[in-house]
Scaffold this active site. Structure first.
Site, short mmCIF file in Angstrom:
data_model
loop_
_atom_site.label_atom_id
_atom_site.label_comp_id
_atom_site.label_asym_id
_atom_site.label_seq_id
_atom_site.Cartn_x
_atom_site.Cartn_y
_atom_site.Cartn_z
CE1 TYR A 49 -6.22 11.37 1.22
CE2 TYR A 49 -6.08 11.50 -1.16
CZ TYR A 49 -6.54 10.87 -0.02
OH TYR A 49 -7.32 9.75 -0.14
CD1 TRP B 130 -6.53 5.01 -6.05
CD2 TRP B 130 -4.62 4.83 -7.18
NE1 TRP B 130 -5.52 4.92 -5.14
CE2 TRP B 130 -4.33 4.81 -5.81
CE3 TRP B 130 -3.57 4.73 -8.10
CZ2 TRP B 130 -3.03 4.71 -5.32
CZ3 TRP B 130 -2.28 4.62 -7.60
CH2 TRP B 130 -2.03 4.61 -6.23
CD1 TRP B 131 -11.01 4.14 -5.82
CD2 TRP B 131 -13.01 3.93 -6.78
NE1 TRP B 131 -11.79 5.17 -5.38
CE2 TRP B 131 -13.03 5.06 -5.96
CE3 TRP B 131 -14.15 3.61 -7.51
CZ2 TRP B 131 -14.15 5.86 -5.80
CZ3 TRP B 131 -15.28 4.41 -7.36
CH2 TRP B 131 -15.28 5.52 -6.50
CG HIS C 122 -0.98 5.51 -1.53
ND1 HIS C 122 -1.47 4.23 -1.49
CD2 HIS C 122 -2.04 6.34 -1.64
CE1 HIS C 122 -2.79 4.29 -1.55
NE2 HIS C 122 -3.16 5.55 -1.65
CE1 TYR D 258 -4.06 2.08 0.66
CE2 TYR D 258 -2.48 3.39 1.90
CZ TYR D 258 -3.71 3.25 1.28
OH TYR D 258 -4.60 4.31 1.30
#
Length: 103
Positions: free
Chosen positions: A40, A75-76, A21, A17
């Site tokens: 963010y 992306w999902w 990112h 993960y």
């Protein structure tokens, strides 16, 4: 305006993960900015595998439109194998209620 939310990783996917990112696609960065997102951050509770997201947004309606972009759906799909998702591959996310803020 700001938002806080939580999501959940699958066990053993912490490093993956973070890697994904750290290599966030430029098109995804552009979409976030175009839809009013800035500052963010995502944090991980390693004990529970809960992710806590924080983002500052210009407008809730503008931000919501970002979910329906082609790059966001891509992306999902890319992230669906390492975290809890809904049937459309969007992350299972729970908005958190703000109780305190200090500038």
């Amino acid at each position: 305006m700001y938002k806080g939310f939580k999501m959940r990783l699958y066990a053993g996917q912490e490093a993956e993960y973070e890697r994904r990112h750290n290599e966030l696609w430029p098109e995804m960065q552009e979409m976030i900015h175009e839809h009013g997102g800035k500052n963010y951050s995502i944090f991980l509770d390693r004990e529970t595998l809960t992710l806590f997201g924080y983002i500052e947004i210009e407008d809730e309606a503008l931000w919501a439109k970002g979910a329906d972009t082609e790059i966001n759906r891509k992306w999902w799909d890319f992230m669906a194998d390492i975290m809890e998702t809904n049937p459309d591959n969007s992350p299972v996310a729970t908005d958190l209620h703000p109780v305190f803020h200090l500038d």
